[in-house]
Write an enzyme that holds these catalytic residues in place. Sequence first.
Site, short mmCIF file in Angstrom:
data_model
loop_
_atom_site.label_atom_id
_atom_site.label_comp_id
_atom_site.label_asym_id
_atom_site.label_seq_id
_atom_site.Cartn_x
_atom_site.Cartn_y
_atom_site.Cartn_z
N LYS A 96 46.48 48.45 54.72
CA LYS A 96 46.44 47.91 53.37
C LYS A 96 47.62 46.81 53.67
O LYS A 96 48.49 47.04 54.44
CB LYS A 96 47.00 48.64 52.22
CG LYS A 96 46.73 48.08 50.93
CD LYS A 96 45.35 48.27 50.59
CE LYS A 96 44.78 47.64 49.18
NZ LYS A 96 43.55 48.28 48.77
N ASP A 136 41.77 41.97 48.08
CA ASP A 136 42.17 43.05 47.03
C ASP A 136 42.79 42.25 45.77
O ASP A 136 42.28 41.11 45.48
CB ASP A 136 43.07 43.86 47.69
CG ASP A 136 43.53 45.05 46.97
OD1 ASP A 136 42.78 45.91 46.77
OD2 ASP A 136 44.76 45.03 46.21
P1 NAD Z 1 40.44 42.81 37.76
O1 NAD Z 1 41.80 42.10 37.87
O2 NAD Z 1 39.07 42.19 38.04
O3 NAD Z 1 40.15 43.54 36.40
C1 NAD Z 1 41.26 44.28 35.90
C2 NAD Z 1 41.18 44.16 34.33
O4 NAD Z 1 41.98 45.17 33.67
C3 NAD Z 1 41.15 42.87 33.68
O5 NAD Z 1 40.27 42.91 32.71
C4 NAD Z 1 42.63 43.17 32.89
O6 NAD Z 1 42.52 42.17 31.76
C5 NAD Z 1 42.32 44.47 32.61
N1 NAD Z 1 43.70 44.91 31.99
C6 NAD Z 1 44.92 44.86 32.93
N2 NAD Z 1 45.90 45.43 32.07
C7 NAD Z 1 45.18 46.36 31.14
C8 NAD Z 1 45.63 47.17 30.12
N3 NAD Z 1 46.99 47.61 30.05
N4 NAD Z 1 44.78 47.59 29.11
C9 NAD Z 1 43.54 47.29 29.40
N5 NAD Z 1 43.05 46.41 30.37
C10 NAD Z 1 43.81 46.02 31.04
O7 NAD Z 1 40.55 43.97 38.81
P2 NAD Z 1 39.52 44.86 39.53
O8 NAD Z 1 38.91 44.20 40.83
O9 NAD Z 1 38.37 45.17 38.51
O10 NAD Z 1 40.19 46.15 40.06
C11 NAD Z 1 40.51 46.93 38.82
C12 NAD Z 1 41.14 48.31 39.46
O11 NAD Z 1 40.01 48.97 40.34
C13 NAD Z 1 42.26 48.05 40.33
O12 NAD Z 1 43.28 49.34 40.13
C14 NAD Z 1 41.71 48.07 41.88
O13 NAD Z 1 42.85 48.31 42.84
C15 NAD Z 1 40.69 48.95 41.65
N6 NAD Z 1 39.70 48.91 42.67
C16 NAD Z 1 38.75 47.80 42.58
C17 NAD Z 1 38.12 47.58 43.82
C18 NAD Z 1 37.06 46.17 43.85
O14 NAD Z 1 36.26 46.39 44.65
N7 NAD Z 1 37.47 45.40 43.08
C19 NAD Z 1 37.65 48.53 44.79
C20 NAD Z 1 38.18 49.86 44.61
C21 NAD Z 1 39.40 49.83 43.62
#
Ligand code: NAD
Length: 402
Positions: A96, A136
């Site tokens: 990472k 990421d």
């Molecule tokens: P993103 O930034 O697209 O979405 C995150 C969402 O969470 C946004 O809608 C934001 O408004 C919301 N959010 C933030 N704080 C919040 C709160 N306190 N209460 C409610 N909603 C809140 O990110 P993403 O790519 O969807 O990733 C989300 C999670 O999944 C992260 O932890 C990331 O590490 C994990 N993840 C993502 C992937 C991927 O392929 N994108 C893969 C594995 C893990």
Amino acid sequence: MIETTHSLIKRASSKLGYNEKTVQALLKTDAEHVFEIKLKNGKNFKAYRVQHSNKLGPYKGGIRFHPKVDLDEARALATLMSLKTAVVGLPMGGSKGGVAVDPKLLSDAELEELSRAYVRALARHIGPDKDVPAPDVNTDSKVIDWMVDEYFKISGDSTKASFTGKSVKNGGILGREEATGRGGVIALRELLKHLGKSDKALTYALQGFGNVGSFFALIAQEEQPQWKLLCVSDSSAAVYSDQGLSAKKINDFKLQGGKLSDYEETGTQIISSEELIGRDVDILVLAALGDAVTAKNMNEVKSRYVVEMANGPLDEAANDFLTKKGLVILPDIVANAGGVIVSYLEWLQNKTARHWPEAKVNSQLEKYMIKTVDDVYKTAISRKLSLKEAAVIIALKRLAQE
Ligand code: NAD
């Protein structure tokens, strides 16, 4: 997060009877690259790449641009990546990286300069057979396309297998954007099958309607209509309706740049984003951030199932408390593995100079998810463990093999 991750490994190692030397080898990272990136205009940023394990294949893991990026976070996330690739059975390891920067404060030209400089600093340590980074938080296919181009200039590698998460026109794979959400829906469907609840009408609340959460809800609505979405949140607020919400309507609203605090639809109610955790629903899907449920709010959870779509959304105290209460928790290294599975398929596609149709990508993703949930569920039952303990044990057995 580093403490929670290390504790997971130590607890699973003790169940496996590993000695201290083996445990230390599992905790240790292989390499930690810490450096500074100085832009032409004098702006200076701290940058990281942690390579945890390449025992099962080239290191694999994202690059995050965020002010809170630091060495401990990169260590924890690199370690989780090794566990994730191992439990899924991918021939890849875990790494990472990131830069401590708020990319919203940079111009496009500065962002490109930063992305290219990151690759120049790491060029000797990354590559298709060494370490394959991906996007990421706050990095996307545009950033990755710059990085691939910079790596090509330095190494002459034209396979584009040096990074995943590229734009489709630049060697990316179809279906990558949806992959994590789609994988989560498959994982939950398979778990419910094992529990004999396949066709049961179940209600759910979804925290975080971002990339992962939106595709989870859209695909669930299409493929698992017996799951009813009652509550959904973003960082501004949550929307609730006891009649059920349309993921498509919410998605259309969000695509136009709307915040859920401004969402209006007859029969819906706006509540605070914190209140979502305590809604009376069967399934709580956590797709926002790490540490969303901790000792502070774990008492509020009323659901029977929790799906960890974010990385580490339950801290150790909440995980232990809810497990003891009898909740079934689908752990992050399984639930959100769809992204890395399709990233691996992208790498494979580039290495073999092929380009697969989306249907083939989705069916490969499905095979990996079905097998992983099956392995984890059976291990949990036979060894009387939680799904999280079972997943970590499967991963460690693969990682500790001599
Ligand atoms: P993103 O930034 O697209 O979405 C995150 C969402 O969470 C946004 O809608 C934001 O408004 C919301 N959010 C933030 N704080 C919040 C709160 N306190 N209460 C409610 N909603 C809140 O990110 P993403 O790519 O969807 O990733 C989300 C999670 O999944 C992260 O932890 C990331 O590490 C994990 N993840 C993502 C992937 C991927 O392929 N994108 C893969 C594995 C893990």
